[in-house]
Design an enzyme around this catalytic site. Sequence first.
Site, mmCIF file in Angstrom:
data_model
loop_
_atom_site.group_PDB
_atom_site.id
_atom_site.type_symbol
_atom_site.label_atom_id
_atom_site.label_comp_id
_atom_site.label_asym_id
_atom_site.label_seq_id
_atom_site.Cartn_x
_atom_site.Cartn_y
_atom_site.Cartn_z
ATOM 1 N NE ARG A 1 49.223 -90.188 0.056
ATOM 2 C CZ ARG A 1 48.128 -90.905 -0.217
ATOM 3 N NH1 ARG A 1 47.012 -90.686 0.465
ATOM 4 N NH2 ARG A 1 48.135 -91.824 -1.149
ATOM 5 C CE LYS B 1 42.658 -95.409 -0.083
ATOM 6 N NZ LYS B 1 43.805 -94.740 -0.693
HETATM 7 C C1 LIG Z 1 43.380 -94.294 -1.836
HETATM 8 C C2 LIG Z 1 44.234 -94.246 -3.015
HETATM 9 C C3 LIG Z 1 43.680 -94.300 -4.302
HETATM 10 C C4 LIG Z 1 42.183 -94.332 -4.539
HETATM 11 O O1 LIG Z 1 41.620 -93.104 -4.194
HETATM 12 P P1 LIG Z 1 40.071 -92.791 -4.454
HETATM 13 O O2 LIG Z 1 39.935 -91.343 -4.198
HETATM 14 O O3 LIG Z 1 39.306 -93.640 -3.520
HETATM 15 O O4 LIG Z 1 39.799 -93.135 -5.874
HETATM 16 C C5 LIG Z 1 44.542 -94.299 -5.381
HETATM 17 N N1 LIG Z 1 45.886 -94.264 -5.215
HETATM 18 C C6 LIG Z 1 46.465 -94.209 -4.012
HETATM 19 C C7 LIG Z 1 47.948 -94.167 -3.913
HETATM 20 C C8 LIG Z 1 45.658 -94.193 -2.867
HETATM 21 O O5 LIG Z 1 46.242 -94.151 -1.664
#
Ligand SMILES: *Cc1c(COP(=O)(O)O)cnc(C)c1O
Length: 360
Positions: free
Chosen positions: A134, A39
């Site tokens: 969350r 993302k």
């Molecule tokens: C953004 C996200 C991740 C990845 O997080 P990082 O800190 O970039 O490794 C993993 N799981 C979910 C649900 C996320 O929203």
Amino acid sequence: MSEELFPRLEINIEKIFHNASTLVTRLGKKGISVTGIMKSTLGMPEIASEWLRAGVSGLGDSRIENIQTMKNADISAPMTLIRTPMMSQIRQTVRLSDISFNTEIGIIRKLSEEAKKVDCLHGVVLMVEFGDLREGIMPVDLEAMIHHTLKLKHITFMGIGTNLACRNGVAPDDRNMGELSHLADDMDSTFGSVMKVVSGGNSANLQWELDSTNHGRINNLRLGESMLLGCEPLHRSAIKGLYTNAFTLIAEIIELCEKPSEPWGNIAQSAFGLAGKSKAQGNIIQAILAIGRQDIDPEGLIPPRGIEILSASSDHLVIKVSEKHPSLKVGDHISFQLNYSALLRSMTSPFVDKVIKKKV
Ligand SMILES: *Cc1c(COP(=O)(O)O)cnc(C)c1O
């Protein structure tokens, strides 16, 4: 040679490959697969293919549009939508992703109806709440949720996952990770070995998983930041053996002038609320870079030695230049390292040129 555009984000693809392959190997030894979370790169196909070459088991994104970007570029891998699908995007979710993370039975039922229309099976991972508040089903409600999910003909129940450290900074530890494993065991005995995936978390889980002598049922992590920026998000410390400088942001000086360090006149709000108090330090060399809050998070930029970030508005980044840089002039360029927040915004800004670099 083509004209160089500024501001630009230079992306060292070899360093990103190295980071991913190092973490995939370390976690692989523990039987943990890695889903590469795209993302913050908006699904950049060049990064997706490096990560696949490095051995990630699949790719994930919180936005279906980024998954579309990768599909359009012929990236072939299992795709996971890691944010609960919007009711208004059920159609795209089923067509573009193989698996989605879910917490709402109403959405899962719609996914099943849509999958029936195209005669496919859609995979569902149920996210469970472990205190970061969350997304996530409360643990007491999980059993009923699995029960309802297993009844849906066009849904393949894949397992469970959790996400910590994103909203409230709750860290993974023996207790919450132990509870996740325990829940997986419980559900397996209730429903009969239904857990294919137990996804422990994001980059914040890395250290716990690597240090732990017993990571229980966890067999997957979802990594973005650690593989891009080489640091772990709990304390933002560098991970041994990884590059922390795969990304460099370069911006151009458009004004450079000796000015007083403090504003004068009646002080009210600035464009972004109350301005911080300026240090009284007499006259300084102040420069303006042609980049702003629309393109970066000014708190997330790490300047070179002898440059201090003073403030930023939408399109201007104001810096103080020390005596270390006597020859800087208008038209020169300054390079910064970025944290996650600044990376996310610069990747998203159409005003920042993205340039792939091949050499380490
Ligand atoms: C953004 C996200 C991740 C990845 O997080 P990082 O800190 O970039 O490794 C993993 N799981 C979910 C649900 C996320 O929203």
